[in-house]
Motif scaffolding. Sequence first.
Motif, short mmCIF file in Angstrom:
data_model
loop_
_atom_site.label_atom_id
_atom_site.label_comp_id
_atom_site.label_asym_id
_atom_site.label_seq_id
_atom_site.Cartn_x
_atom_site.Cartn_y
_atom_site.Cartn_z
N GLN A 1 10.21 14.03 1.36
CA GLN A 1 8.73 13.28 1.12
C GLN A 1 8.64 13.11 -0.21
O GLN A 1 8.19 12.00 -0.68
CB GLN A 1 7.75 14.30 1.66
CG GLN A 1 7.71 14.08 3.39
CD GLN A 1 7.13 12.77 3.89
OE1 GLN A 1 6.31 12.02 3.17
NE2 GLN A 1 7.72 12.68 4.90
N GLU B 1 1.90 -1.46 -0.33
CA GLU B 1 1.81 -0.65 0.85
C GLU B 1 3.36 -0.03 1.14
O GLU B 1 4.37 -0.82 0.66
CB GLU B 1 1.71 -1.85 2.00
CG GLU B 1 0.35 -2.48 1.89
CD GLU B 1 0.33 -3.49 2.94
OE1 GLU B 1 1.08 -3.34 4.18
OE2 GLU B 1 -0.31 -4.50 2.73
N GLU B 2 3.52 0.92 1.44
CA GLU B 2 4.84 1.70 1.92
C GLU B 2 4.66 2.49 3.15
O GLU B 2 3.47 3.16 3.18
CB GLU B 2 5.21 2.28 0.64
CG GLU B 2 4.49 3.44 0.06
CD GLU B 2 3.92 3.34 -1.18
OE1 GLU B 2 4.38 2.07 -1.89
OE2 GLU B 2 3.11 3.93 -1.76
N VAL B 3 5.52 2.53 3.87
CA VAL B 3 5.81 3.46 4.77
C VAL B 3 7.10 4.10 5.11
O VAL B 3 8.13 3.24 5.11
CB VAL B 3 5.43 2.60 6.27
CG1 VAL B 3 5.47 3.59 7.42
CG2 VAL B 3 3.94 2.27 6.21
N GLU C 1 9.29 5.19 8.00
CA GLU C 1 9.24 5.02 9.48
C GLU C 1 10.02 6.01 10.09
O GLU C 1 9.81 6.59 11.18
CB GLU C 1 9.89 3.70 9.75
CG GLU C 1 8.73 2.54 9.23
CD GLU C 1 9.60 1.11 9.48
OE1 GLU C 1 10.75 1.03 9.76
OE2 GLU C 1 8.58 0.15 9.82
N ALA D 1 12.49 2.78 6.02
CA ALA D 1 11.24 2.67 5.21
C ALA D 1 11.08 1.36 5.09
O ALA D 1 11.79 0.41 5.04
CB ALA D 1 11.15 3.37 3.84
#
Length: 126
Positions: free
Chosen positions: A10, A72-74, A76, A90
């Motif tokens: 993370q 924006e970022e994720v 996944e 991601a």
Amino acid sequence: MTKQDHVEIQGLMGRYFDGLYHSDSTVLRTVFHDDLAYVNGTSGTYEHMGLEAYMARIDARTPPASRGDPREEVIERITLKGDRIGIVEARMTMMGRNYQDLLTLINTDDGWRVLTKIFSFVERKD
């Protein structure tokens, strides 16, 4: 995946997203392995380069943050195979594009690092 692995990955991904948004090669060097393989798999724009060429590109880029680009970022999915290798899927939005990333990870003496960055993008419609 151990809790420690999750925390480290993370953190790695936080530095990854921040480094790209701010075009900060110093931060990105804490993310990428020295043997990085960078591959743009977008149709019509295929390219492959190593760490130094990619960092030179980052250094020459106008940081999306300086333009106030939406961000924006994720993450996944994070999948580890044993305690040494894994993959992160991601996506992120910046510079008027939607990016899809597949990042392979290797656990080194210095912690988790991205060994390959394979991505594609599409231009945003807005």
